[in-house]
Design a protein around this motif. Sequence first.
Motif, PDB file in Angstrom:
ATOM      1  N   UNK A  32       0.818  -1.212   0.000  1.00  0.00           N
ATOM      2  CA  UNK A  32       0.000   0.000   0.000  1.00  0.00           C
ATOM      3  C   UNK A  32       0.855   1.267   0.000  1.00  0.00           C
ATOM      4  N   UNK A  33       1.852   1.316   0.885  1.00  0.00           N
ATOM      5  CA  UNK A  33       2.636   2.547   1.051  1.00  0.00           C
ATOM      6  C   UNK A  33       3.869   2.598   0.156  1.00  0.00           C
ATOM      7  N   UNK A  34       4.228   1.481  -0.452  1.00  0.00           N
ATOM      8  CA  UNK A  34       5.424   1.460  -1.294  1.00  0.00           C
ATOM      9  C   UNK A  34       6.688   1.218  -0.474  1.00  0.00           C
ATOM     10  N   UNK A  35       7.823   1.422  -1.102  1.00  0.00           N
ATOM     11  CA  UNK A  35       9.096   1.164  -0.453  1.00  0.00           C
ATOM     12  C   UNK A  35       9.384   2.212   0.616  1.00  0.00           C
ATOM     13  N   UNK A  36       9.887   1.752   1.761  1.00  0.00           N
ATOM     14  CA  UNK A  36      10.114   2.676   2.882  1.00  0.00           C
ATOM     15  C   UNK A  36      11.590   2.854   3.217  1.00  0.00           C
ATOM     16  N   UNK A  37      12.403   1.795   3.097  1.00  0.00           N
ATOM     17  CA  UNK A  37      13.819   1.942   3.421  1.00  0.00           C
ATOM     18  C   UNK A  37      14.627   0.852   2.717  1.00  0.00           C
ATOM     19  N   UNK A  38      15.929   1.083   2.625  1.00  0.00           N
ATOM     20  CA  UNK A  38      16.806   0.085   2.022  1.00  0.00           C
ATOM     21  C   UNK A  38      18.004  -0.161   2.927  1.00  0.00           C
ATOM     22  N   UNK A  39      18.588  -1.328   2.748  1.00  0.00           N
ATOM     23  CA  UNK A  39      19.828  -1.702   3.425  1.00  0.00           C
ATOM     24  C   UNK A  39      20.807  -2.145   2.345  1.00  0.00           C
ATOM     25  N   UNK A  40      21.993  -1.563   2.370  1.00  0.00           N
ATOM     26  CA  UNK A  40      23.012  -1.871   1.373  1.00  0.00           C
ATOM     27  C   UNK A  40      24.289  -2.300   2.071  1.00  0.00           C
ATOM     28  N   UNK A  41      24.799  -3.458   1.696  1.00  0.00           N
ATOM     29  CA  UNK A  41      26.085  -3.956   2.183  1.00  0.00           C
ATOM     30  C   UNK A  41      27.046  -3.937   0.996  1.00  0.00           C
ATOM     31  N   UNK A  42      27.966  -2.974   0.906  1.00  0.00           N
ATOM     32  CA  UNK A  42      28.805  -2.841  -0.291  1.00  0.00           C
ATOM     33  C   UNK A  42      29.632  -4.075  -0.635  1.00  0.00           C
ATOM     34  N   UNK A  43      30.098  -4.798   0.372  1.00  0.00           N
ATOM     35  CA  UNK A  43      31.036  -5.864   0.079  1.00  0.00           C
ATOM     36  C   UNK A  43      30.480  -7.267   0.122  1.00  0.00           C
ATOM     37  N   UNK A  44      29.484  -7.523   0.949  1.00  0.00           N
ATOM     38  CA  UNK A  44      29.008  -8.896   1.157  1.00  0.00           C
ATOM     39  C   UNK A  44      27.488  -8.930   1.100  1.00  0.00           C
ATOM     40  N   UNK A  45      26.906 -10.091   0.808  1.00  0.00           N
ATOM     41  CA  UNK A  45      25.444 -10.198   0.815  1.00  0.00           C
ATOM     42  C   UNK A  45      24.850  -9.795   2.156  1.00  0.00           C
ATOM     43  N   UNK A  46      23.704  -9.158   2.090  1.00  0.00           N
ATOM     44  CA  UNK A  46      23.026  -8.695   3.298  1.00  0.00           C
ATOM     45  C   UNK A  46      22.038  -9.756   3.758  1.00  0.00           C
ATOM     46  N   UNK A  47      22.231 -10.285   4.968  1.00  0.00           N
ATOM     47  CA  UNK A  47      21.286 -11.259   5.516  1.00  0.00           C
ATOM     48  C   UNK A  47      19.950 -10.563   5.739  1.00  0.00           C
ATOM     49  N   UNK A  48      18.887 -10.999   5.065  1.00  0.00           N
ATOM     50  CA  UNK A  48      17.628 -10.249   5.115  1.00  0.00           C
ATOM     51  C   UNK A  48      16.871 -10.435   6.429  1.00  0.00           C
ATOM     52  N   UNK A  49      16.675  -9.377   7.191  1.00  0.00           N
ATOM     53  CA  UNK A  49      15.838  -9.480   8.388  1.00  0.00           C
ATOM     54  C   UNK A  49      14.361  -9.451   8.006  1.00  0.00           C
ATOM     55  N   UNK A  50      13.491  -9.796   8.939  1.00  0.00           N
ATOM     56  CA  UNK A  50      12.050  -9.679   8.703  1.00  0.00           C
ATOM     57  C   UNK A  50      11.685  -8.184   8.745  1.00  0.00           C
ATOM     58  N   UNK A  51      10.690  -7.723   7.993  1.00  0.00           N
ATOM     59  CA  UNK A  51       9.891  -8.510   7.065  1.00  0.00           C
ATOM     60  C   UNK A  51      10.634  -8.804   5.762  1.00  0.00           C
ATOM     61  N   UNK A  52      10.050  -9.658   4.947  1.00  0.00           N
ATOM     62  CA  UNK A  52      10.683 -10.052   3.692  1.00  0.00           C
ATOM     63  C   UNK A  52      10.912  -8.829   2.807  1.00  0.00           C
ATOM     64  N   UNK A  53      12.061  -8.795   2.153  1.00  0.00           N
ATOM     65  CA  UNK A  53      12.378  -7.665   1.280  1.00  0.00           C
ATOM     66  C   UNK A  53      11.445  -7.642   0.076  1.00  0.00           C
ATOM     67  N   UNK A  54      11.077  -6.440  -0.353  1.00  0.00           N
ATOM     68  CA  UNK A  54      10.264  -6.272  -1.557  1.00  0.00           C
ATOM     69  C   UNK A  54      11.120  -6.302  -2.824  1.00  0.00           C
ATOM     70  N   UNK A  55      12.393  -5.970  -2.685  1.00  0.00           N
ATOM     71  CA  UNK A  55      13.281  -5.892  -3.845  1.00  0.00           C
ATOM     72  C   UNK A  55      14.678  -6.309  -3.400  1.00  0.00           C
ATOM     73  N   UNK A  56      15.299  -7.207  -4.145  1.00  0.00           N
ATOM     74  CA  UNK A  56      16.638  -7.692  -3.811  1.00  0.00           C
ATOM     75  C   UNK A  56      17.540  -7.556  -5.027  1.00  0.00           C
ATOM     76  N   UNK A  57      18.636  -6.838  -4.874  1.00  0.00           N
ATOM     77  CA  UNK A  57      19.575  -6.595  -5.963  1.00  0.00           C
ATOM     78  C   UNK A  57      20.984  -6.975  -5.517  1.00  0.00           C
ATOM     79  N   UNK A  58      21.799  -7.381  -6.465  1.00  0.00           N
ATOM     80  CA  UNK A  58      23.217  -7.619  -6.191  1.00  0.00           C
ATOM     81  C   UNK A  58      24.026  -6.617  -6.996  1.00  0.00           C
TER      82      UNK A  58
END
Length: 242
Positions: A32-58
Motif C-alpha cells: 500500500x505505502x510502497x518502499x520505505x527503506x533500504x539496506x546496502x552492504x557494499x562488500x558482502x550479501x546482506x542477511x535479510x531481516x524480517x519482514x521479507x524484502x520487496x526488492x533484492x539486488x546484487x
Amino acid sequence: MDRLSSLMARFRMAVDLAEPETATLLAYGDGAAGLSHLVFHPGTPAAPPAPQACLALRVEWAGAHNPLVAALPDRVEVQLDQAPELRAVLDLIRQEVELRRCGAQSILAGLGQAAMVRLLRHLIEVGTTQPGLLAGLSDLRLARAIVAMHDHPGRVWTMQDLASEAGLSPSRFSELFALQLGETPISYLRRWRLTLARQDLLRGDRVEAVARRYAYETPEGFTRAFRRAYGCAPVSLRKGAA
C-alpha cells in the motif's frame, strides 16, 4: 562539478536481480505505502531481516582498490522518504520486476545503475562522520580538489595547486583534508595514481608509458612506488595481461 563520473568510469558497475540470500541491496516496504527503506552492504550479501524484502539486488563493482567502495561503511541504511529520487528509481525497478514485460532485462540494467548513482549522491549530500573519500566528497571545498585529482591524475600537482582548487590556504587545506579523509592530499593522489596504473598495466600498457602518464619522473621510481603499494613489480602484472 561532477563528483562521481571519473570514479564510475574507472570502476564498472553491474546491478542485477538476486535472491535475498545473495543480494547486497535490499529494499523494504508494503504494497500500500510502497518502499520505505533500504539496506546496502557494499562488500558482502546482506542477511535479510524480517519482514521479507520487496526488492533484492546484487551490486558488483569491477576492479580492485575502488576508493569509493572502501569509503562506504559495511552497512548503509537509508529511509527512502529522505531520498525521494532514489525511491522513484527503486519503484520503477520493482514495477519492471512485477510486470515482467519484454525488454525488462535491459531496462533493469540501466535502472540499477541509476539507483546506485542516486544512492551515492544521497550519501554524499547527507555526509558522514567516518573519515574517507565519502566524507571528502561531502565537503564542497575538498571535493573540488579531489575531483581535480581524479580528472587529471597525470598533472604535476603541488599542495598550492590543490589548495587553490579548494579555495583554501595550503595549511588549512592540508589540515581539513587529513581530518576528513584520514590521509594527506599527496598520499591520496599517490594512491589514486597507483590504482589507475594498476588497471592500465592489467590492460597490457607498457610500464614506461604508465609511469609517464601518472607523472613519475622515471620508470624506476614508478616501479619502487608500485612495489611498495602492491608487493610486486609492475612488469609482472603486464605479463599476466599479455
